[in-house]
Design a protein around this motif. Structure first.
Motif, PDB file in Angstrom:
ATOM      1  N   ALA A   1       6.840 -50.004  18.526  1.00 62.11           N
ATOM      2  CA  ALA A   1       7.519 -49.670  19.558  1.00 62.11           C
ATOM      3  C   ALA A   1       7.405 -48.101  20.004  1.00 62.11           C
ATOM      4  CB  ALA A   1       8.966 -50.313  19.621  1.00 62.11           C
ATOM      5  N   ALA A   2       6.248 -47.561  19.480  1.00 62.76           N
ATOM      6  CA  ALA A   2       6.323 -46.238  19.692  1.00 62.76           C
ATOM      7  C   ALA A   2       5.607 -45.627  20.965  1.00 62.76           C
ATOM      8  CB  ALA A   2       4.961 -45.477  18.717  1.00 62.76           C
ATOM      9  N   GLN A   3       5.725 -44.354  21.269  1.00 63.35           N
ATOM     10  CA  GLN A   3       5.442 -43.960  22.702  1.00 63.35           C
ATOM     11  C   GLN A   3       3.797 -43.655  22.666  1.00 63.35           C
ATOM     12  OE1 GLN A   3       7.305 -43.159  25.321  1.00 63.35           O
ATOM     13  NE2 GLN A   3       8.973 -44.011  24.304  1.00 63.35           N
ATOM     14  N   MET A   4       3.176 -43.955  23.898  1.00 61.86           N
ATOM     15  CA  MET A   4       1.859 -43.840  23.894  1.00 61.86           C
ATOM     16  C   MET A   4       1.459 -42.877  25.174  1.00 61.86           C
ATOM     17  SD  MET A   4       0.097 -47.545  22.950  1.00 61.86           S
ATOM     18  CE  MET A   4       1.433 -48.715  23.263  1.00 61.86           C
ATOM     19  N   ASP A   5       0.156 -42.167  24.921  1.00 62.08           N
ATOM     20  CA  ASP A   5      -0.301 -41.703  26.288  1.00 62.08           C
ATOM     21  C   ASP A   5      -0.983 -42.812  27.113  1.00 62.08           C
ATOM     22  OD1 ASP A   5      -2.900 -41.842  25.424  1.00 62.08           O
ATOM     23  OD2 ASP A   5      -2.819 -40.023  24.310  1.00 62.08           O
TER      24      ASP A   5
ATOM     25  N   GLU B   1      -4.262 -43.184  28.051  1.00 64.98           N
ATOM     26  CA  GLU B   1      -5.318 -43.652  27.772  1.00 64.98           C
ATOM     27  C   GLU B   1      -5.301 -44.733  26.490  1.00 64.98           C
ATOM     28  OE1 GLU B   1      -9.128 -41.910  25.187  1.00 64.98           O
ATOM     29  OE2 GLU B   1      -8.533 -40.750  26.806  1.00 64.98           O
ATOM     30  N   GLN B   2      -4.149 -44.506  25.604  1.00 57.48           N
ATOM     31  CA  GLN B   2      -3.529 -45.527  24.509  1.00 57.48           C
ATOM     32  C   GLN B   2      -3.032 -46.465  25.129  1.00 57.48           C
ATOM     33  OE1 GLN B   2      -1.272 -42.680  22.371  1.00 57.48           O
ATOM     34  NE2 GLN B   2      -2.726 -42.794  20.630  1.00 57.48           N
ATOM     35  N   LEU B   3      -2.022 -46.587  26.151  1.00 60.71           N
ATOM     36  CA  LEU B   3      -1.672 -47.800  26.576  1.00 60.71           C
ATOM     37  C   LEU B   3      -2.481 -48.532  27.468  1.00 60.71           C
ATOM     38  CD1 LEU B   3       0.943 -49.116  27.243  1.00 60.71           C
ATOM     39  CD2 LEU B   3       1.576 -47.721  29.130  1.00 60.71           C
ATOM     40  N   LEU B   4      -3.610 -47.882  28.178  1.00 59.56           N
ATOM     41  CA  LEU B   4      -4.629 -48.606  28.800  1.00 59.56           C
ATOM     42  C   LEU B   4      -5.464 -49.510  27.816  1.00 59.56           C
ATOM     43  CD1 LEU B   4      -6.102 -49.455  31.462  1.00 59.56           C
ATOM     44  CD2 LEU B   4      -7.407 -47.275  31.220  1.00 59.56           C
ATOM     45  N   ALA B   5      -5.650 -48.794  26.838  1.00 61.16           N
ATOM     46  CA  ALA B   5      -6.663 -49.516  25.777  1.00 61.16           C
ATOM     47  C   ALA B   5      -5.865 -50.598  25.187  1.00 61.16           C
ATOM     48  CB  ALA B   5      -6.973 -48.473  24.400  1.00 61.16           C
ATOM     49  N   LEU B   6      -4.750 -50.440  24.848  1.00 60.97           N
ATOM     50  CA  LEU B   6      -4.083 -51.640  24.271  1.00 60.97           C
ATOM     51  C   LEU B   6      -3.784 -52.912  25.469  1.00 60.97           C
ATOM     52  CD1 LEU B   6      -2.316 -52.936  22.070  1.00 60.97           C
ATOM     53  CD2 LEU B   6      -0.318 -51.739  22.878  1.00 60.97           C
ATOM     54  N   HIS B   7      -3.609 -52.253  26.410  1.00 60.32           N
ATOM     55  CA  HIS B   7      -3.526 -53.357  27.637  1.00 60.32           C
ATOM     56  C   HIS B   7      -4.870 -54.040  27.896  1.00 60.32           C
ATOM     57  CE1 HIS B   7      -2.076 -55.140  31.369  1.00 60.32           C
ATOM     58  NE2 HIS B   7      -3.309 -54.987  31.939  1.00 60.32           N
ATOM     59  N   GLU B   8      -5.846 -53.526  27.599  1.00 60.67           N
ATOM     60  CA  GLU B   8      -7.171 -54.088  27.871  1.00 60.67           C
ATOM     61  C   GLU B   8      -7.359 -55.071  26.548  1.00 60.67           C
ATOM     62  OE1 GLU B   8     -10.230 -50.975  28.282  1.00 60.67           O
ATOM     63  OE2 GLU B   8      -9.464 -50.670  30.424  1.00 60.67           O
ATOM     64  N   ALA B   9      -7.022 -54.619  25.389  1.00 61.34           N
ATOM     65  CA  ALA B   9      -7.228 -55.501  24.395  1.00 61.34           C
ATOM     66  C   ALA B   9      -6.507 -56.722  24.331  1.00 61.34           C
ATOM     67  CB  ALA B   9      -6.912 -54.569  23.069  1.00 61.34           C
TER      68      ALA B   9
ATOM     69  N   VAL C   1      -7.896 -56.998  17.950  1.00 66.24           N
ATOM     70  CA  VAL C   1      -7.646 -55.732  18.838  1.00 66.24           C
ATOM     71  C   VAL C   1      -8.234 -54.506  18.033  1.00 66.24           C
ATOM     72  CG1 VAL C   1      -5.716 -56.146  20.105  1.00 66.24           C
ATOM     73  CG2 VAL C   1      -5.316 -54.881  17.872  1.00 66.24           C
ATOM     74  N   GLY C   2      -8.868 -54.761  16.639  1.00 67.35           N
ATOM     75  CA  GLY C   2      -9.394 -53.812  15.939  1.00 67.35           C
ATOM     76  C   GLY C   2     -10.270 -52.884  16.558  1.00 67.35           C
ATOM     77  N   PRO C   3     -11.395 -53.117  17.298  1.00 64.49           N
ATOM     78  CA  PRO C   3     -12.300 -52.387  17.845  1.00 64.49           C
ATOM     79  C   PRO C   3     -11.705 -51.153  18.501  1.00 64.49           C
ATOM     80  CG  PRO C   3     -13.043 -54.504  18.125  1.00 64.49           C
ATOM     81  CD  PRO C   3     -11.626 -54.595  17.524  1.00 64.49           C
ATOM     82  N   ARG C   4     -10.600 -51.142  19.321  1.00 63.14           N
ATOM     83  CA  ARG C   4      -9.707 -50.277  19.985  1.00 63.14           C
ATOM     84  C   ARG C   4      -8.597 -49.802  18.965  1.00 63.14           C
ATOM     85  NH1 ARG C   4     -11.344 -54.158  23.192  1.00 63.14           N
ATOM     86  NH2 ARG C   4     -12.488 -53.671  25.027  1.00 63.14           N
ATOM     87  N   LYS C   5      -8.246 -50.153  17.770  1.00 65.11           N
ATOM     88  CA  LYS C   5      -7.259 -49.642  17.043  1.00 65.11           C
ATOM     89  C   LYS C   5      -7.214 -48.238  16.860  1.00 65.11           C
ATOM     90  CE  LYS C   5      -8.604 -51.024  12.622  1.00 65.11           C
ATOM     91  NZ  LYS C   5     -10.055 -51.678  12.910  1.00 65.11           N
ATOM     92  N   GLU C   6      -8.504 -47.503  16.738  1.00 65.31           N
ATOM     93  CA  GLU C   6      -8.451 -46.237  16.298  1.00 65.31           C
ATOM     94  C   GLU C   6      -8.057 -45.332  17.807  1.00 65.31           C
ATOM     95  OE1 GLU C   6     -12.132 -47.494  18.740  1.00 65.31           O
ATOM     96  OE2 GLU C   6     -11.170 -48.177  16.944  1.00 65.31           O
ATOM     97  N   GLN C   7      -7.572 -46.175  18.818  1.00 64.10           N
ATOM     98  CA  GLN C   7      -7.279 -45.282  19.951  1.00 64.10           C
ATOM     99  C   GLN C   7      -5.784 -45.383  20.098  1.00 64.10           C
ATOM    100  OE1 GLN C   7      -9.253 -47.075  23.255  1.00 64.10           O
ATOM    101  NE2 GLN C   7     -10.997 -45.756  23.085  1.00 64.10           N
ATOM    102  N   LEU C   8      -5.200 -46.425  19.103  1.00 64.87           N
ATOM    103  CA  LEU C   8      -3.649 -46.689  19.119  1.00 64.87           C
ATOM    104  C   LEU C   8      -2.858 -45.997  18.018  1.00 64.87           C
ATOM    105  CD1 LEU C   8      -3.876 -50.505  19.336  1.00 64.87           C
ATOM    106  CD2 LEU C   8      -3.730 -48.891  21.167  1.00 64.87           C
ATOM    107  N   PRO C   9      -1.806 -45.589  18.471  1.00 63.70           N
ATOM    108  CA  PRO C   9      -1.074 -44.668  17.361  1.00 63.70           C
ATOM    109  C   PRO C   9      -0.728 -45.604  16.139  1.00 63.70           C
ATOM    110  CG  PRO C   9       0.484 -45.472  19.113  1.00 63.70           C
ATOM    111  CD  PRO C   9      -0.830 -45.752  19.505  1.00 63.70           C
ATOM    112  N   VAL C  10      -0.904 -44.833  15.080  1.00 64.99           N
ATOM    113  CA  VAL C  10      -0.555 -45.621  13.433  1.00 64.99           C
ATOM    114  C   VAL C  10       0.197 -45.081  12.771  1.00 64.99           C
ATOM    115  CG1 VAL C  10      -2.474 -47.446  13.752  1.00 64.99           C
ATOM    116  CG2 VAL C  10      -2.944 -44.824  12.545  1.00 64.99           C
TER     117      VAL C  10
END
Length: 86
Positions: A13-17, A19-27, A77-86
């Motif tokens: 439930a973290a804040q995302m910019d 670009e990250q939100l778009l990547a997660l949405h696509e995934a 969603v692994g291929p895009r996880k580098e774009q997500l906050p961890v």
């Protein structure tokens, strides 16, 4: 191949910019096309911070199934996880 992610260490439930939100949405869209239930689990866990137990009650699934679906979905969603906050 899929890369394992320590899901217990994720800041849910973290804040995302944008670009990250778009990547997660696509995934999530791609995951939903294959398995909508897993996509729903990711949405509930990631965006609302619900626990596995809460999700299992909300979706009428066993907690074990929710945990298994959550782990599998993260692999999806692994291929895009580098774009997500961890």
């Amino acid at each position: 191949g899929a890369e394992r992610v320590n899901i217990e260490g994720l800041d849910l439930a973290a804040q995302m910019d944008d670009e990250q939100l778009l990547a997660l949405h696509e995934a999530l869209d791609q995951l939903a096309a294959h398995d909508n239930e897993k996509a729903e689990i990711v949405k509930l866990r990631y965006f609302t911070g619900m626990t596995h137990e809460e999700i299992s009650q909300a979706l009428d699934l066993s907690e074990t199934s929710v945990r298994r679906h959550w782990a599998f979905a993260l692999g999806g969603v692994g291929p895009r996880k580098e774009q997500l906050p961890v």
